[in-house]
Design a protein around this motif. Structure first.
Motif, PDB file in Angstrom:
ATOM      1  N   ASP A 175       0.850  -1.183   0.000  1.00  0.00           N
ATOM      2  CA  ASP A 175       0.000   0.000   0.000  1.00  0.00           C
ATOM      3  C   ASP A 175       0.892   1.241   0.000  1.00  0.00           C
TER       4      ASP A 175
ATOM      5  N   LYS B 290      -7.583  -1.233   8.415  1.00  0.00           N
ATOM      6  CA  LYS B 290      -7.586  -2.031   7.195  1.00  0.00           C
ATOM      7  C   LYS B 290      -7.732  -3.524   7.471  1.00  0.00           C
TER       8      LYS B 290
ATOM      9  N   LEU C 256       0.603   4.191   2.704  1.00  0.00           N
ATOM     10  CA  LEU C 256       1.051   4.069   4.094  1.00  0.00           C
ATOM     11  C   LEU C 256       2.476   4.586   4.251  1.00  0.00           C
TER      12      LEU C 256
ATOM     13  N   ASP D   1       1.238  -4.722   6.978  1.00  0.00           N
ATOM     14  CA  ASP D   1      -0.032  -4.715   6.250  1.00  0.00           C
ATOM     15  C   ASP D   1      -0.057  -5.829   5.207  1.00  0.00           C
TER      16      ASP D   1
ATOM     17  N   HIS E  54      -4.401   3.656  10.923  1.00  0.00           N
ATOM     18  CA  HIS E  54      -4.973   3.433   9.603  1.00  0.00           C
ATOM     19  C   HIS E  54      -4.764   1.980   9.160  1.00  0.00           C
ATOM     20  N   ALA E  55      -3.570   1.446   9.441  1.00  0.00           N
ATOM     21  CA  ALA E  55      -3.290   0.057   9.079  1.00  0.00           C
ATOM     22  C   ALA E  55      -4.178  -0.904   9.866  1.00  0.00           C
TER      23      ALA E  55
ATOM     24  N   CYS F 189       4.246   0.770   8.441  1.00  0.00           N
ATOM     25  CA  CYS F 189       3.362  -0.407   8.598  1.00  0.00           C
ATOM     26  C   CYS F 189       2.989  -1.046   7.261  1.00  0.00           C
ATOM     27  N   GLU F 190       3.600  -0.610   6.166  1.00  0.00           N
ATOM     28  CA  GLU F 190       3.271  -1.195   4.866  1.00  0.00           C
ATOM     29  C   GLU F 190       3.693  -2.663   4.798  1.00  0.00           C
TER      30      GLU F 190
ATOM     31  N   ASN G 174      -0.496   6.384  11.282  1.00  0.00           N
ATOM     32  CA  ASN G 174      -0.407   5.375  10.236  1.00  0.00           C
ATOM     33  C   ASN G 174      -0.678   3.984  10.782  1.00  0.00           C
TER      34      ASN G 174
END
Length: 358
Positions: A194, A270, A197, A204, A266-267, A200-201, A263
């Motif tokens: 993602d 998801k 981001l 994720d 947000h993760a 934390c990508e 962030n």
């Protein structure tokens, strides 16, 4: 296939002084059937020159992006160019132990499974620590094994149910992008990194991969993670950072921490959409409750650290914490705190013992 090709993707940005060790650790792998795709994310130093010295090995290719896009874009570019049946990653300032790919591929092929993780060591200023030995990690790890009851192999565990939820709510926090190996065929539509981001990508992607798949977890140390002086957390000393040292942070540090924590939130939101009923040991409602509880606590923490230099944001973050709080006692405490803050127009110092509760 007894010896499938493994594509290794290495993003880099201004790592001329570190990337050689990372590449050497790949060249030293016992497992030989690999390709390395180095994706230079717009470096302005001599990274290209350093990497060029390794290009005599035809298994290595160098891809240069026209500007600095971020690590997710760089990894995605590597994925587009990968030809292997399996995908792996190594950050340009870290290292693999020479048996990493060999051990991993033997286990994956023996078990006929598609995704593997393993343990790693952390290098802090030259001192190596095993990740499961930090902060009572052994007991933490063993508790998860007892709860989820995975099938036990020779030096590894096969998790079928529960590992996604336990990883998402951080009951099991032993996953790292450097030890991830998986079948490329697992990548479906929108399964790449993602690029929205900031951090934390990697977790994720890992959580999305394991949400509907069995996982082989190898109980051995396969990589060395070097705490870099230019990494995302390099602006604070993790060894000395705790809730009582918040007042020592400058405004720039606070702003960076807030950005990172937002962030993470947000993760976490998801992961709710990747809940898999068939592989779950809990209901969706219970899983959602645990995720929202995590998010609430994150907002409490953000509100608290804003009390140093960003008081104007304290109340709004506390209101968000109350919105997602499931525990009535905690919600009442936060509502009383919010009332006090509004009366005083700014966030007063809170007893850190209150914060430690979160």
């Amino acid at each position: 296939m007894s010896n499938p090709l493994v594509s290794i993707i290495m993003p880099c940005y201004n790592r001329a002084n570190k990337i050689s060790n990372a590449i050497e650790s790949i060249l030293n792998q016992i497992y030989l059937n690999w390709e390395l795709i180095v994706v230079d994310d717009g470096s302005s130093d001599n990274t290209k020159l350093v990497v060029s010295k390794f290009l005599c090995d035809k298994r290595i290719q160098y891809v240069e992006l026209d500007k600095n896009y971020g690590v997710s874009k760089a990894r995605n570019e590597g994925l587009k160019r990968s030809k292997g049946d399996y995908i792996s990653f190594l950050d340009s300032d870290d290292e693999w132990i020479n048996y990493h790919l060999d051990n991993t591929m033997k286990v994956l092929l023996h078990e006929k499974l598609s995704i593997s993780l393993s343990l790693w060591r952390v290098d802090t200023m030259g001192k190596l620590q095993e990740i499961d030995k930090i902060n009572n990690g052994v007991a933490y790890f063993n508790e998860v094994i007892e709860e989820l009851n995975p099938r036990v192999g020779k030096g590894y565990y096969v998790f079928k149910k529960g590992i996604f939820e336990y990883s998402a709510i951080e009951y099991f926090y032993f996953y790292h992008i450097n030890t991830l190996v998986f079948k490329k065929s697992l990548l479906k539509d929108n399964m790449a990194f993602d690029e929205a981001l900031y951090n934390c990508e990697d977790s994720d992607l890992i959580l999305r991969l394991i949400s509907g798949n069995e996982l082989v977890f190898i109980k051995n140390y396969h990589s060395i993670y070097h705490q870099s002086d230019d990494g995302i957390y390099s602006f604070i000393d993790h060894a000395s950072f705790d809730i009582d040292t918040i007042n020592n942070l400058d405004k720039g540090c606070v702003e960076k921490i807030v950005r990172i924590e937002i962030n993470k939130i947000h993760a976490k939101f998801k992961v709710l959409q990747f809940f898999n009923y068939e592989n779950s040991i809990m209901s969706y409602n219970k899983f959602e409750e645990l995720i929202l509880d995590y998010i609430s606590k994150k907002y409490v923490f953000i509100s608290y650290i804003c009390s140093v230099h960003l008081k104007v944001y304290c109340i709004s973050y506390l209101e968000k914490a109350i919105q997602y709080c499931n525990c009535m006692d905690e919600k009442l405490f936060l509502l009383n705190l919010l009332k006090e803050y509004k009366m005083r127009k700014f966030l007063m110092n809170i007893d850190s013992s209150h914060m430690n509760h979160w």
